[in-house]
Scaffold this motif. Structure first.
Motif: not given
Ligand code: ATP
Ligand code: MG
Length: 454
Positions: A131-132, A161-163, A257-259
């Motif tokens: 994911i990141v 979550q911080q990302k 840019q999301s997941c």
């Protein structure tokens, strides 16, 4: 448009995601109007190297935007791109990255308490990488009931979550319609601003994609199997819920840019084209916990078990944490906490564990049930030719599809067995599943005998 917003857009459209350090220097300083010579002086990089890297960056951007991009016009093209992206609704790009500090808006919905959690380090590392770092757009956590998908999805979201600028966790257990879930997600992502919502599902999906482009959002939909059809090959949508298929496909195939993370007992159909280790869709089969984790689960219930006992119980229940928790309670209540006695008496299934398997079994197609009966009768690894022999009426194609579907539902295990003559894929059930199916078979035989004697 600020420089950080521009970099956010560029990192969204570029297939490789992030800009390298030198690309970012070129981008930032070209944005300020500096020549390659000036950038070389201020950064210490060689002018030729900067020119080559710059040319390759403009080439990649030309491909991404379908327009000739150069050092002279990239600002203009980015501004034009941003305008077209936000023409339906005005969305301010909100790009979480090292470029500026951000706070995450989390909406955990009805997420359960996960304070008791053991193991799963390897799974969390893989998922974080997908994911990141890899920027996967849709990730599926698949596995049988009670194996720990929901718990893992919450731990994952807490960890990364911080990302993200937004984290939204929702359960589909109550079979929310596609219109309802889209309205709910859009309400959250618009930060409570009054926006005109398109009426159609298509319109709402396009608007959602705009938000997923403008901000880095992590959306988790739990219990996705609720909207998939039972009694059918795994993965088809229930009537009226086909819009979810459209949503998942759009999220998988569109650049943003999301997941979206889905948890499900069955794998939704229609995403295979986008799935692979270098593609935007990934699947993780959540498997059972280790003996050590089982020991911790028992300990949390006030029972101390040896590693040998842990091993027996993990094998019996395939390391399923829910089955282990229920078993620990049963041992306390019915066996006065005597683990040896429970293991010795042999029966693995009653109460809630039985019910869990019943829920899975009821969703199977007739052919899938038939295969399960054959596997339970044989009680060993069974090859495809052996199954074809045992099930006279089935074609190879139907058999393979049903086996794949059972595997996706985590009801059978596959191994490749090698004999002196050949290597072939074989299938078997976990001990608890086998015990359940054998009991079902016995029930049916008794019923048939009773009907005959009437
Ligand atoms: N890693 C873990 N450590 C300890 N307990 C766990 C772990 N994973 C799951 N559990 C416990 O096991 C139970 C089942 O977990 P969970 O609800 O996440 O399963 P699931 O795969 O989502 O099941 P379902 O398909 O029914 O939704 C829960 O009580 C949870 O607390
Ligand atoms: Mg769950």
């Amino acid at each position: 448009m600020t420089i950080d917003e521009a970099i956010g857009i560029v990192e969204t459209v570029l297939a490789k995601g992030r800009l390298s350090k030198v690309e970012e220097i070129i981008f930032r300083q070209s944005w300020e109007g500096l020549s390659y010579l000036e950038i070389a002086k201020s950064s210490g990089y060689d002018t030729g190297y900067l020119k080559d890297t710059g040319s390759s960056l403009w080439r990649s951007l030309s491909q991404a935007f379908g327009d000739k991009v150069s050092k002279n016009n990239f600002q203009l093209i980015l501004k034009r791109h941003a305008q077209t992206q936000t023409s339906t609704v005005s969305i301010k790009p909100n790009i979480p990255s090292s470029h500026h500090l951000q706070t995450t808006q989390c909406d955990w919905g009805e997420a359960i308490d996960t304070s008791i959690f053991y193991g799963r380090n390897a799974e969390l590392t893989t998922l974080e990488k997908w994911i990141v770092s890899d920027r996967a757009r849709l990730v599926m956590l698949l596995g049988m009931g009670g194996i720990g998908k929901t718990t893992l999805s919450i731990k994952l979201a807490e960890q990364i979550q911080q990302k993200f600028t937004h984290v939204i966790w929702r359960s589909l257990r109550n079979a929310l319609t596609i219109q309802d879930i889209l309205t709910d997600l859009l309400a959250h992502l618009s930060n409570g601003q009054a926006i005109a919502l398109p009426e159609s599902v298509n319109g709402k999906i396009s608007l959602l994609i705009n938000y997923l482009r403008a901000s880095r959002c992590l959306v988790i939909l739990d219990n996705t199997e609720t909207i998939l059809r039972a009694g059918d090959r795994a993965g088809n949508y229930c009537p009226g819920y086909e819009g979810y298929g459209q949503l998942f496909r759009c999220i998988a195939e569109t650049t943003h840019q999301s997941c979206l993370v889905l948890t499900s007992r069955e794998k939704p159909r229609g995403l295979a084209t986008y799935e692979g280790l270098t593609l935007p869709v990934r699947s993780l089969y959540v498997l059972g916990l280790t003996t050590e984790a089982a020991q911790y689960i028992f300990q949390a219930k006030g029972l101390c078990i040896s590693s040998e006992q842990g091993k027996v119980l993990v094998e019996r229940y395939g390391g399923n944490p829910l089955a282990l928790k229920i078993t620990a309670t049963n041992i306390q209540e019915l066996f006065d906490g005597n683990v040896c006695q429970f293991i010795y008496q042999g029966a693995a299934l009653f109460g809630d564990v039985w019910q869990l398997l019943e829920q899975h079994f009821e969703r199977l197609s007739d052919l899938e049930k038939h295969i399960m009966y054959v596997l339970a009768t044989r009680k060993a690894w069974v090859s495809i030719p052996e199954l074809l022999d045992d099930i006279a009426f089935v074609s190879l194609r139907d058999l393979l599809e049903a086996l794949e579907s059972l595997k996706v539902r985590s009801l059978i295990e596959k191994a490749t067995l090698t004999t002196p003559e050949k290597t072939s894929p074989c299938f078997m059930q976990q001990p608890a599943v086998m015990e359940y199916v054998s009991s079902k078979l016995l029930e049916q035989t008794n019923l048939a005998l009773a009907t005959l004697s009437c």
